[in-house]
Design an enzyme around this catalytic site. Structure first.
Site, PDB file in Angstrom:
ATOM      1  N   ARG A  24      68.697  81.373  40.047  1.00  0.00           N
ATOM      2  CA  ARG A  24      68.485  81.909  38.702  1.00  0.00           C
ATOM      3  C   ARG A  24      67.215  81.373  38.068  1.00  0.00           C
ATOM      4  O   ARG A  24      66.668  81.962  37.157  1.00  0.00           O
ATOM      5  CB  ARG A  24      69.660  81.554  37.791  1.00  0.00           C
ATOM      6  CG  ARG A  24      70.982  82.131  38.242  1.00  0.00           C
ATOM      7  CD  ARG A  24      72.110  81.530  37.462  1.00  0.00           C
ATOM      8  NE  ARG A  24      72.171  80.089  37.746  1.00  0.00           N
ATOM      9  CZ  ARG A  24      72.853  79.212  37.022  1.00  0.00           C
ATOM     10  NH1 ARG A  24      73.517  79.585  35.962  1.00  0.00           N
ATOM     11  NH2 ARG A  24      72.870  77.930  37.364  1.00  0.00           N
ATOM     12  N   ARG A  59      42.848  69.536  22.327  1.00  0.00           N
ATOM     13  CA  ARG A  59      43.470  69.229  21.036  1.00  0.00           C
ATOM     14  C   ARG A  59      43.617  67.713  20.959  1.00  0.00           C
ATOM     15  O   ARG A  59      44.179  67.097  21.842  1.00  0.00           O
ATOM     16  CB  ARG A  59      44.836  69.889  20.912  1.00  0.00           C
ATOM     17  CG  ARG A  59      44.792  71.408  20.912  1.00  0.00           C
ATOM     18  CD  ARG A  59      46.199  71.962  20.734  1.00  0.00           C
ATOM     19  NE  ARG A  59      46.261  73.387  20.945  1.00  0.00           N
ATOM     20  CZ  ARG A  59      46.421  74.281  19.964  1.00  0.00           C
ATOM     21  NH1 ARG A  59      46.513  73.886  18.708  1.00  0.00           N
ATOM     22  NH2 ARG A  59      46.479  75.567  20.240  1.00  0.00           N
ATOM     23  N   HIS A  62      45.241  62.951  18.047  1.00  0.00           N
ATOM     24  CA  HIS A  62      45.996  62.989  16.803  1.00  0.00           C
ATOM     25  C   HIS A  62      47.006  61.851  16.679  1.00  0.00           C
ATOM     26  O   HIS A  62      47.526  61.361  17.669  1.00  0.00           O
ATOM     27  CB  HIS A  62      46.760  64.310  16.698  1.00  0.00           C
ATOM     28  CG  HIS A  62      45.890  65.513  16.779  1.00  0.00           C
ATOM     29  ND1 HIS A  62      46.267  66.653  17.447  1.00  0.00           N
ATOM     30  CD2 HIS A  62      44.654  65.770  16.283  1.00  0.00           C
ATOM     31  CE1 HIS A  62      45.299  67.566  17.344  1.00  0.00           C
ATOM     32  NE2 HIS A  62      44.319  67.040  16.643  1.00  0.00           N
ATOM     33  N   LYS A  72      56.433  59.759  20.102  1.00  0.00           N
ATOM     34  CA  LYS A  72      56.573  61.146  20.561  1.00  0.00           C
ATOM     35  C   LYS A  72      57.069  61.179  21.997  1.00  0.00           C
ATOM     36  O   LYS A  72      56.792  60.271  22.775  1.00  0.00           O
ATOM     37  CB  LYS A  72      55.221  61.871  20.568  1.00  0.00           C
ATOM     38  CG  LYS A  72      54.536  62.033  19.253  1.00  0.00           C
ATOM     39  CD  LYS A  72      53.184  62.715  19.468  1.00  0.00           C
ATOM     40  CE  LYS A  72      52.376  62.800  18.202  1.00  0.00           C
ATOM     41  NZ  LYS A  72      51.056  63.382  18.429  1.00  0.00           N
ATOM     42  N   HIS A 119      47.012  60.753  20.504  1.00  0.00           N
ATOM     43  CA  HIS A 119      47.430  61.669  21.564  1.00  0.00           C
ATOM     44  C   HIS A 119      46.580  62.936  21.529  1.00  0.00           C
ATOM     45  O   HIS A 119      46.282  63.461  20.458  1.00  0.00           O
ATOM     46  CB  HIS A 119      48.906  62.048  21.359  1.00  0.00           C
ATOM     47  CG  HIS A 119      49.351  63.157  22.251  1.00  0.00           C
ATOM     48  ND1 HIS A 119      49.512  64.448  21.795  1.00  0.00           N
ATOM     49  CD2 HIS A 119      49.632  63.174  23.570  1.00  0.00           C
ATOM     50  CE1 HIS A 119      49.904  65.207  22.811  1.00  0.00           C
ATOM     51  NE2 HIS A 119      49.975  64.459  23.890  1.00  0.00           N
ATOM     52  N   TYR A 132      56.529  68.990  21.722  1.00  0.00           N
ATOM     53  CA  TYR A 132      56.581  67.661  21.110  1.00  0.00           C
ATOM     54  C   TYR A 132      57.958  67.408  20.507  1.00  0.00           C
ATOM     55  O   TYR A 132      58.462  68.234  19.744  1.00  0.00           O
ATOM     56  CB  TYR A 132      55.582  67.561  19.948  1.00  0.00           C
ATOM     57  CG  TYR A 132      54.168  67.947  20.258  1.00  0.00           C
ATOM     58  CD1 TYR A 132      53.192  66.968  20.418  1.00  0.00           C
ATOM     59  CD2 TYR A 132      53.780  69.285  20.348  1.00  0.00           C
ATOM     60  CE1 TYR A 132      51.871  67.317  20.672  1.00  0.00           C
ATOM     61  CE2 TYR A 132      52.472  69.643  20.606  1.00  0.00           C
ATOM     62  CZ  TYR A 132      51.520  68.649  20.762  1.00  0.00           C
ATOM     63  OH  TYR A 132      50.220  68.991  21.010  1.00  0.00           O
ATOM     64  N   ASP A 143      48.277  62.594   8.312  1.00  0.00           N
ATOM     65  CA  ASP A 143      47.904  63.172   9.597  1.00  0.00           C
ATOM     66  C   ASP A 143      46.397  63.063   9.792  1.00  0.00           C
ATOM     67  O   ASP A 143      45.624  63.513   8.944  1.00  0.00           O
ATOM     68  CB  ASP A 143      48.333  64.646   9.637  1.00  0.00           C
ATOM     69  CG  ASP A 143      48.121  65.263  10.996  1.00  0.00           C
ATOM     70  OD1 ASP A 143      48.503  64.650  11.998  1.00  0.00           O
ATOM     71  OD2 ASP A 143      47.550  66.375  11.044  1.00  0.00           O
ATOM     72  N   ASP A 166      39.242  68.707  14.477  1.00  0.00           N
ATOM     73  CA  ASP A 166      39.197  67.671  15.514  1.00  0.00           C
ATOM     74  C   ASP A 166      37.783  67.135  15.710  1.00  0.00           C
ATOM     75  O   ASP A 166      37.601  65.958  16.010  1.00  0.00           O
ATOM     76  CB  ASP A 166      39.755  68.199  16.832  1.00  0.00           C
ATOM     77  CG  ASP A 166      41.272  68.373  16.803  1.00  0.00           C
ATOM     78  OD1 ASP A 166      41.893  68.074  15.758  1.00  0.00           O
ATOM     79  OD2 ASP A 166      41.833  68.805  17.825  1.00  0.00           O
TER      80      ASP A 166
END
Length: 181
Positions: A24, A59, A62, A72, A119, A132, A143, A166
C-alpha cells in the site's frame, strides 16, 4: 523504534524514524514522546508546520530569541533537502560550528535541534516538503536569523533562490547571541 545518533554539536541528534512499508505504501512515525523522554529530551509540542520548496531554494538560518526560543524536530516527507544547523550557544564547545545532513523521503531521517541553534536548508529536489515540530509558538517579534553564507558552509549552488528577509540577516560574526549552554 526511534534510533538517535548524537552529533558533534552537543545536544543535537539525527533520528532514524521508524518506517513500515507494504504494497500500500509506507507508514512513518514522526513523533514519539516516550522515545524522546528515554533519551532525556523533554520536548513539548506547541506548533507544527511545513514548507514546500523548489530545487535550489535556501531557507535560513532561522531561530527565535528568548523567551520564545524553541527546539525543533525537522524531517522531509517528500523530496530531499540538505539540512544545516549551527550552534549559537555561548559557552558551548561547539559554538559557531555547523552540521549538515541530507533529510529525505527515502531515508526517513529527522533532526532533533535543541534550543539555541540556527536552522536552514537547501532544497535538493523540486517540491521538497520540510516539516517542523516546534516546542514554542511563533512570535514575530522574536523570529530572526543569521545569513546562510556567514557560517563557513559551502551550499553547493551558484545561484540559490533566497528571500529578501533571509538576505537581510546579520552575519554569524555580527550576531550577539543571547543563548547560553
Amino acid at each position: 523504534m526511534w534510533h538517535f545518533h548524537p552529533l558533534e554539536l552537543h545536544g543535537a541528534y539525527v533520528i532514524d524514524m521508524p518506517a513500515f512499508g507494504d504494497d500500500r505504501g509506507t507508514f512513518i512515525k514522526t513523533f514519539h514522546k516516550s522515545a524522546l523522554l528515554h533519551k532525556g529530551l523533554e520536548f513539548k509540542l506547541r506548533e507544527s508546520y511545513f514548507s514546500l520548496s523548489k530545487k535550489d531554494v535556501i531557507r535560513g538560518m532561522h531561530f527565535q530569541l528568548p523567551p520564545h526560543h524553541h527546539s525543533k524536530i525537522v524531517f522531509c516527507p517528500q523530496g530531499a533537502i540538505l539540512d544545516v544547523i549551527v550552534d549559537l550557544r555561548k559557552g558551548s564547545p561547539t559554538y559557531g560550528r555547523y552540521h549538515a545532513e541530507e533529510l529525505s523521503a527515502a531515508n526517513n531521517k529527522a533532526y532533533y535541534i535543541p534550543e539555541g541553534f540556527a536552522h536552514g536548508f537547501k532544497a535538493l529536489t523540486d517540491d521538497a516538503i520540510t516539516y517542523y515540530l516546534v516546542s514554542s509558538e511563533y512570535s514575530q517579534e522574536h523570529d530572526t536569523g543569521i545569513r546562510h553564507d556567514s557560517i563557513g558552509f559551502d551550499w553547493g549552488v551558484a545561484n540559490p533562490v533566497i528571500s529578501r528577509r533571509d538576505q537581510s540577516f546579520v552575519t554569524l560574526q555580527e550576531f550577539q547571541t543571547p543563548f547560553n549552554i
